[in-house]
Design an enzyme around this catalytic site. Structure first.
Site, PDB file in Angstrom:
ATOM      1  N   GLU A   1       0.814  -1.228   0.000  1.00  0.00           N
ATOM      2  CA  GLU A   1       0.000   0.000   0.000  1.00  0.00           C
ATOM      3  C   GLU A   1       0.845   1.274   0.000  1.00  0.00           C
ATOM      4  O   GLU A   1       0.755   2.102   0.902  1.00  0.00           O
ATOM      5  CB  GLU A   1      -0.958   0.006   1.196  1.00  0.00           C
ATOM      6  CG  GLU A   1      -1.965  -1.120   1.164  1.00  0.00           C
ATOM      7  CD  GLU A   1      -3.083  -0.963   2.197  1.00  0.00           C
ATOM      8  OE1 GLU A   1      -2.991  -0.074   3.051  1.00  0.00           O
ATOM      9  OE2 GLU A   1      -4.050  -1.739   2.124  1.00  0.00           O
TER      10      GLU A   1
ATOM     11  N   GLU B   1      -5.175  -8.596   0.604  1.00  0.00           N
ATOM     12  CA  GLU B   1      -5.914  -8.292   1.835  1.00  0.00           C
ATOM     13  C   GLU B   1      -7.382  -8.070   1.530  1.00  0.00           C
ATOM     14  O   GLU B   1      -7.724  -7.448   0.518  1.00  0.00           O
ATOM     15  CB  GLU B   1      -5.390  -7.010   2.523  1.00  0.00           C
ATOM     16  CG  GLU B   1      -4.099  -7.161   3.262  1.00  0.00           C
ATOM     17  CD  GLU B   1      -3.629  -5.855   3.907  1.00  0.00           C
ATOM     18  OE1 GLU B   1      -4.476  -5.044   4.340  1.00  0.00           O
ATOM     19  OE2 GLU B   1      -2.405  -5.664   3.958  1.00  0.00           O
TER      20      GLU B   1
HETATM   21  C1  BG6 Z   1      -4.397  -2.022   5.320  1.00  0.00           C
HETATM   22  C2  BG6 Z   1      -3.049  -2.388   5.840  1.00  0.00           C
HETATM   23  O1  BG6 Z   1      -4.382  -0.645   5.173  1.00  0.00           O
HETATM   24  O2  BG6 Z   1      -5.533  -2.249   6.057  1.00  0.00           O
HETATM   25  C3  BG6 Z   1      -3.085  -3.155   7.142  1.00  0.00           C
HETATM   26  O3  BG6 Z   1      -2.234  -3.004   4.899  1.00  0.00           O
HETATM   27  C4  BG6 Z   1      -4.189  -2.607   8.013  1.00  0.00           C
HETATM   28  O4  BG6 Z   1      -1.825  -3.126   7.716  1.00  0.00           O
HETATM   29  C5  BG6 Z   1      -5.507  -2.882   7.323  1.00  0.00           C
HETATM   30  O5  BG6 Z   1      -4.199  -3.098   9.319  1.00  0.00           O
HETATM   31  C6  BG6 Z   1      -6.711  -2.455   8.125  1.00  0.00           C
HETATM   32  O6  BG6 Z   1      -6.621  -1.117   8.485  1.00  0.00           O
HETATM   33  P1  BG6 Z   1      -7.003  -0.661   9.933  1.00  0.00           P
HETATM   34  O7  BG6 Z   1      -6.791   0.797   9.953  1.00  0.00           O
HETATM   35  O8  BG6 Z   1      -8.424  -1.031  10.141  1.00  0.00           O
HETATM   36  O9  BG6 Z   1      -6.094  -1.419  10.854  1.00  0.00           O
END
Ligand code: BG6
Length: 477
Positions: free
Chosen positions: A168, A377
């Protein structure tokens, strides 16, 4: 579709994590200080001042965690390496203890036929590089990041065949250099584009080297893609959405896939005098470092409308994905601003729940770049309740994942070449700014913002559900 295509036979049903969010042991066995180790200590930066000093103690409990993965039947596990464990100061002498930890983790995964997917950079930069030359602000980062990556290729390339370069880039640069919510906590639009140019070069340089060391491996970046929708069929809103797509997404993905910046975005940056300075040979390097796949982190879509020039809301502030906090208008005056989408539900953190958006995202990437895709993800962050007997009924998470897996199957039936799906996350972990209250895992970890907790692992209902999904290769949802 009348009939759906099945998931490919060797589909990588996976889960993902990042070093800073799970490992803990922040100063153990020779590890150096990272930008995040430093940033979380600044009062007011994270929820209740929570740090990743202990996180979920994966560093000491990885054997138990991998055993749980094996019990679930996980096919792939995406994790990141902490640069500061390998080179405590970013470069120089290798810390063998750090190599050893990942060696053991990788061997343990392979023992259970779990494909390791290694992320080179998930936001934790050696603090000494930040102090020495501003980290990503200097072209010197290209050499140091390449050197670090090559070390990992040499050490792990015999066993690790799937690699993610930068996680990201759009998020760590926008939060670090536009919104000041991540390290180094700055708000400088021109620098933001320059930092991104350096990151693009570093990304390409690493991919170029990868071919020499791991010729049979696959590598690509993970992009946080939030496809842009228009708020209405009014042509000015359609144009706003296209502007957003160009500046928030294609600006990165075009460079990854084609080694060039999209034209509309470039002329906008030139007009505003914030275009990055390009060095000699930069575009050659960008051409030479093309990925094997596009990694996609998908959480939600974002809706846009016209943002009139005079007194536009959120002036000067650009939300690169609209991902964090969609209810607040943000955008670029004259080009676009975000607006709420009345057609979708939202999570308790105000993120849109939009499985069709994932199908749309996969299709757009396929039609524009025609690259294989890894969903690196996707998941739901929610409050979870532990009931008596250590049970967690996270039906909302099951529903979220089920609907997204259906959308994936539709996308595959549409012709998208998708080879894996990594749910964020396997165990609960530290949400960078939200502490431990925002949970994503299949496995609950007894860890909280305050107090001492025993960190014990408890399987949530979704654990058993995903196990069946994997067992049936996506047939039993
Ligand atoms: C993504 C990242 O932005 O989303 C993760 O790659 C992150 O590291 C995930 O934890 C969820 O975001 P958040 O802010 O809900 O923890």
């Amino acid at each position: 579709h009348q009939t759906f295509k099945c998931f490919p036979k060797d589909f990588l049903w996976g889960a993902a994590s990042a070093a800073y969010q799970v490992e803990g042991a922040w100063d153990k066995e020779g590890k150096g200080i990272s930008n995040w180790d430093q940033f979380v200590r600044i009062p007011g930066k994270t929820y209740k001042g929570t740090t990743g000093d202990v996180a979920v103690d994966h560093y000491h409990r990885y054997l138990e965690d991998v055993r749980l993965m094996a019990e679930m039947g996980l096919k792939a596990y995406r994790f990141s390496v902490a640069w500061t464990r390998i080179f405590p100061n970013g470069r120089g002498k290798v810390n063998e203890k750090g190599i050893e930890f990942y060696d053991h983790l990788i061997n343990e995964l392979i023992k259970y036929n779990i494909e390791p997917i290694l992320t080179l950079y998930h936001w934790d930069l050696p603090q000494s590089l930040q102090e020495e030359y501003g980290g990503w602000e200097s072209r010197r980062i290209i050499e140091d990041f390449t050197n670090y990556s090559v070390e990992l290729f040499k050490r792990f390339g015999d066993r690790v065949k799937y690699w993610v370069s930068l996680n990201e880039q759009n998020i760590f640069t926008s939060h670090g250099y536009l919104h000041a919510t991540h390290p180094p906590g700055m708000n400088d639009e021109k620098l933001f584009y320059q930092v991104n140019h350096h990151a693009n070069l570093a990304n390409a340089s690493v991919i170029k080297e990868f071919r020499k060391y791991v010729p049979d491996g696959k590598i690509g970046p993970s992009f946080a893609y939030s496809p842009a929708y228009a708020a209405s069929s009014n042509p000015i809103d359609i144009l706003a959405a296209e502007n957003a797509e160009e500046l928030n997404s294609y600006w990165w993905m075009d460079i990854y896939a084609w080694g060039k910046y999209p034209k509309m975005a470039w002329s906008y940056l030139e007009e505003k005098r914030i275009a990055p300075i390009i060095g000699e040979g930069d575009f050659e390097l960008l051409q030479e470092g093309k990925p094997d796949f596009m990694g996609v982190n998908y959480y939600q879509s974002t809706t846009f409308e016209i943002n009139p020039l005079e007194g536009g809301v959120g002036a000067g502030k650009m939300n690169t994905t609209g991902k964090k906090g969609t209810s607040k208008d943000s955008g670029i005056p004259g080009l676009f601003k975000t607006t709420a989408n009345p057609n979708v539900e939202r999570t308790n953190w105000d993120w849109n729940i939009d499985p069709q958006g994932l199908r749309i995202a996969l299709r757009r990437i396929t039609s524009r770049y025609d690259l294989p895709i890894l969903i690196s993800e996707n998941g739901l962050g929610e409050y979870d309740q532990v009931e008596q007997g250590d049970v967690i009924h996270d039906d909302y998470r099951i529903e979220y994942l089920r609907s997204h897996i259906i959308a994936i199957q539709e996308a595959i039936s549409d012709g998208v070449d998708l080879f894996g799906y990594c749910v964020w996350s396997f165990t609960d972990l530290l949400s960078w700014l939200n502490g431990f209250q925002k949970r994503y895992g299949f496995v609950y970890v007894n860890q909280h913002e305050e107090g001492n907790h025993d960190l014990r692992r408890m399987k949530k209902k979704s654990f058993f559900w995903y196990k069946e999904v994997i067992d049936s290769n996506g047939e039993k949802l």
